[in-house]
Write an enzyme that holds these catalytic residues in place. Structure first.
Site, mmCIF file in Angstrom:
data_model
loop_
_atom_site.group_PDB
_atom_site.id
_atom_site.type_symbol
_atom_site.label_atom_id
_atom_site.label_comp_id
_atom_site.label_asym_id
_atom_site.label_seq_id
_atom_site.Cartn_x
_atom_site.Cartn_y
_atom_site.Cartn_z
ATOM 1 N N GLY A 94 -13.685 46.762 29.863
ATOM 2 C CA GLY A 94 -13.666 46.376 28.025
ATOM 3 C C GLY A 94 -13.750 47.773 27.335
ATOM 4 O O GLY A 94 -14.239 47.729 26.322
ATOM 5 N N LYS A 95 -12.989 48.786 27.857
ATOM 6 C CA LYS A 95 -12.943 50.184 27.286
ATOM 7 C C LYS A 95 -12.308 50.140 25.873
ATOM 8 O O LYS A 95 -12.595 50.492 24.846
ATOM 9 C CB LYS A 95 -12.420 51.216 28.068
ATOM 10 C CG LYS A 95 -12.695 51.509 29.812
ATOM 11 C CD LYS A 95 -11.835 52.479 30.036
ATOM 12 C CE LYS A 95 -10.240 52.032 30.344
ATOM 13 N NZ LYS A 95 -10.392 50.631 31.377
ATOM 14 N N ASP A 115 -4.272 55.246 28.736
ATOM 15 C CA ASP A 115 -3.218 54.355 29.173
ATOM 16 C C ASP A 115 -1.993 54.800 28.451
ATOM 17 O O ASP A 115 -0.839 54.279 28.977
ATOM 18 C CB ASP A 115 -3.585 52.964 28.567
ATOM 19 C CG ASP A 115 -4.471 52.393 29.515
ATOM 20 O OD1 ASP A 115 -5.483 52.946 30.254
ATOM 21 O OD2 ASP A 115 -4.568 51.184 29.457
ATOM 22 N N ASP A 116 -2.002 55.420 27.256
ATOM 23 C CA ASP A 116 -0.574 55.688 26.568
ATOM 24 C C ASP A 116 -0.102 57.170 27.198
ATOM 25 O O ASP A 116 1.256 57.368 26.848
ATOM 26 C CB ASP A 116 -0.825 56.135 25.128
ATOM 27 C CG ASP A 116 -1.291 54.818 24.167
ATOM 28 O OD1 ASP A 116 -1.232 53.855 24.631
ATOM 29 O OD2 ASP A 116 -2.103 55.229 23.354
ATOM 30 N N PHE A 117 -0.625 57.386 28.299
ATOM 31 C CA PHE A 117 0.102 58.807 28.948
ATOM 32 C C PHE A 117 0.428 58.429 30.545
ATOM 33 O O PHE A 117 0.494 59.568 31.255
ATOM 34 C CB PHE A 117 -1.207 59.861 28.842
ATOM 35 C CG PHE A 117 -1.262 60.088 27.466
ATOM 36 C CD1 PHE A 117 -0.451 60.980 26.649
ATOM 37 C CD2 PHE A 117 -2.320 59.512 26.738
ATOM 38 C CE1 PHE A 117 -0.506 61.377 25.269
ATOM 39 C CE2 PHE A 117 -2.416 59.869 25.268
ATOM 40 C CZ PHE A 117 -1.698 60.783 24.641
ATOM 41 N N TYR A 134 -0.408 54.168 40.824
ATOM 42 C CA TYR A 134 -0.681 53.954 39.395
ATOM 43 C C TYR A 134 -2.238 54.497 39.180
ATOM 44 O O TYR A 134 -2.267 55.295 38.121
ATOM 45 C CB TYR A 134 -0.767 52.820 38.677
ATOM 46 C CG TYR A 134 0.914 52.625 38.085
ATOM 47 C CD1 TYR A 134 1.212 53.339 36.890
ATOM 48 C CD2 TYR A 134 1.557 51.762 38.663
ATOM 49 C CE1 TYR A 134 2.472 53.215 36.343
ATOM 50 C CE2 TYR A 134 3.106 51.447 38.313
ATOM 51 C CZ TYR A 134 3.331 52.379 36.988
ATOM 52 O OH TYR A 134 4.821 52.111 36.626
HETATM 53 N N1 LIG Z 1 -17.495 42.521 26.657
HETATM 54 C C1 LIG Z 1 -16.718 41.428 27.459
HETATM 55 N N2 LIG Z 1 -17.160 40.376 27.917
HETATM 56 C C2 LIG Z 1 -16.139 39.682 28.433
HETATM 57 N N3 LIG Z 1 -14.766 39.936 28.623
HETATM 58 C C3 LIG Z 1 -14.319 41.072 27.695
HETATM 59 C C4 LIG Z 1 -15.447 41.934 27.335
HETATM 60 N N4 LIG Z 1 -14.745 42.901 26.957
HETATM 61 C C5 LIG Z 1 -13.314 42.885 27.176
HETATM 62 N N5 LIG Z 1 -13.293 41.700 27.741
HETATM 63 C C6 LIG Z 1 -12.031 41.208 28.305
HETATM 64 O O1 LIG Z 1 -11.785 41.990 29.401
HETATM 65 C C7 LIG Z 1 -10.068 42.224 29.417
HETATM 66 C C8 LIG Z 1 -9.926 43.796 29.340
HETATM 67 O O2 LIG Z 1 -10.430 44.289 28.352
HETATM 68 P P1 LIG Z 1 -10.167 45.727 27.844
HETATM 69 O O3 LIG Z 1 -10.789 46.259 26.715
HETATM 70 O O4 LIG Z 1 -8.626 45.747 27.657
HETATM 71 O O5 LIG Z 1 -10.611 46.599 29.016
HETATM 72 P P2 LIG Z 1 -10.012 48.118 29.786
HETATM 73 O O6 LIG Z 1 -9.534 48.849 28.485
HETATM 74 O O7 LIG Z 1 -11.486 48.564 30.200
HETATM 75 O O8 LIG Z 1 -9.082 47.887 30.855
HETATM 76 C C9 LIG Z 1 -9.649 41.501 27.964
HETATM 77 O O9 LIG Z 1 -9.100 40.259 28.535
HETATM 78 C C10 LIG Z 1 -10.847 41.300 27.306
HETATM 79 O O10 LIG Z 1 -10.700 40.308 26.196
HETATM 80 N N1 LIG Z 2 0.599 51.508 31.474
HETATM 81 C C1 LIG Z 2 1.150 51.473 32.577
HETATM 82 O O1 LIG Z 2 2.276 52.064 32.822
HETATM 83 C C2 LIG Z 2 0.721 51.006 34.197
HETATM 84 C C3 LIG Z 2 1.626 50.305 34.994
HETATM 85 C C4 LIG Z 2 1.096 49.720 35.954
HETATM 86 C C5 LIG Z 2 -0.295 49.530 36.175
HETATM 87 N N2 LIG Z 2 -1.243 50.267 35.060
HETATM 88 C C6 LIG Z 2 -2.667 50.140 35.277
HETATM 89 O O2 LIG Z 2 -3.496 50.509 34.219
HETATM 90 C C7 LIG Z 2 -4.781 50.465 34.841
HETATM 91 C C8 LIG Z 2 -5.618 51.337 33.825
HETATM 92 O O3 LIG Z 2 -5.579 50.707 32.705
HETATM 93 P P1 LIG Z 2 -6.756 50.033 31.968
HETATM 94 O O4 LIG Z 2 -7.998 50.759 32.241
HETATM 95 O O5 LIG Z 2 -6.247 49.643 30.547
HETATM 96 O O6 LIG Z 2 -6.908 48.759 32.894
HETATM 97 C C9 LIG Z 2 -4.704 51.063 36.300
HETATM 98 O O7 LIG Z 2 -5.486 50.536 37.045
HETATM 99 C C10 LIG Z 2 -3.112 50.872 36.502
HETATM 100 O O8 LIG Z 2 -3.072 50.237 37.861
HETATM 101 C C11 LIG Z 2 -0.749 50.942 33.816
#
Ligand SMILES: Nc1ncnc2c1ncn2[C@@H]1O[C@H](COP(=O)(O)OP(=O)(O)O)[C@@H](O)[C@H]1O
Ligand SMILES: NC(=O)c1ccc[n+]([C@@H]2O[C@H](COP(=O)(O)O)[C@@H](O)[C@H]2O)c1
Length: 284
Positions: A94-95, A115-117, A134
């Protein structure tokens, strides 16, 4: 099983020290000492149990001694995963959700997402199982991300849009969110506040299964790459000396936002000048 035995096992680096004796004990007890062949028993007592990033010490033992694992895959999998309940994980914690909400409510707040990098797929290593690597720092163009951080530091504050003008009076805040920030040494000295969102293994895996990355996760990717890398990086974080605030990512989005928002406001009251906060997720 003798009690002394688990304490003789060497802990795989991917397991937190405090949890290792209990986990080892439960695995060996579940396998039954009679199921370990003589060579495996020697390995367990001598060389230690488990490769660097495998949550599967028994299978590893048997692969080392040439026998097949005596526990079937399903039993072994249940055993292994039942141990992960209290493990924090980083992806899909949920970052991004939290960071965007904070940005919306904090005046003059900028956001950089790790993630953008990510490097292009053609530059990502592949392991012997065919999994794209990854979840390692080498998959990210961290120099480019650092340039973005430096640009913000040279000129703190948002430069784009009317919102920036409206909030120009606020103390500039930079939130950096990502799954591999605290393992990247050049960032060590910049944090004013550090947060780490955690979610248990099962919830993390569930959330990840609903998400589509580009390229999408192939079958087995979570257990074969994402989770082991997370454990490894958490292990590396044991050496961190500054304060990290751990947040339970299973709490509601609203709860998490309120806690961090209040904390950041308190921090702003204490100090003046540009602030940086890291929201380290959890992985995926
Ligand atoms: N507090 C929360 N409780 C339940 N689900 C959540 C919460 N925060 C985020 N999510 C869900 O979890 C998934 C990943 O959230 P995201 O913010 O993209 O996580 P991250 O950036 O850590 O990968 C999304 O489907 C989002 O809707
Ligand atoms: N953005 C990309 O190019 C890409 C591609 C494949 C997997 N991922 C995944 O993204 C994750 C990290 O991003 P989140 O923390 O948003 O999930 C890693 O676990 C990685 O496996 C990202």
């Amino acid at each position: 099983m003798r009690d002394t035995r688990t304490s003789e096992l060497r802990r795989p680096p991917c397991f937190p020290t405090r949890k290792w004796p209990r986990l080892a004990g439960r695995w060996l007890a579940a396998a039954g000492e009679e199921n370990l062949c003589e060579r495996c028993s020697e390995l367990a007592e001598g060389e230690g149990v488990g490769p660097k990033v495998s949550p599967d010490p028994l299978a590893w033992l048997h692969s080392r001694c040439g026998l097949q694992a005596l526990l079937d895959d399903e039993t072994l999998s249940q055993l292994v995963h039942s141990q992960q309940d209290s493990y924090e994980n980083v992806t899909n914690g949920g970052k991004t959700t939290l960071a965007k909400k904070l940005q919306k409510h904090l005046p003059n707040c900028s956001l950089i997402s790790q993630d953008d990098f990510f490097k292009p797929e053609s530059e990502i290593d592949i392991d012997e199982n065919g999994f794209l690597q990854y979840d390692v720092l080498e998959a990210l163009n961290m120099e480019k991300m650092m340039s973005a951080v430096s640009r913000w530091m040279e000129n703190p504050g948002r430069s784009e849009g009317p919102a920036a003008l409206e909030s120009a009076q606020g103390v500039p805040i930079l939130i950096i969110e990502g799954f591999l920030l605290f393992n990247y040494k050049p960032l060590d000295t910049i944090w004013n506040r550090s947060y780490f969102l955690t979610v248990p293994y099962e919830e993390c895996k569930r959330r990840r299964s609903t998400r589509v990355y580009e390229p999408p996760d192939p079958p087995g990717y979570f257990d074969g790459h994402v989770w082991p890398m997370y454990l490894k990086h958490r292990q590396e974080m044991n050496t961190i000396t500054w304060e990290i605030i751990y947040l339970d990512g299973t709490r509601s989005e609203e709860d998490l936002f309120s806690q961090v928002y209040e904390d950041v406001k308190q921090e702003l009251k204490k100090q003046n000048g540009p602030r940086t906060a890291g929201v380290l997720q959890q992985m995926l």
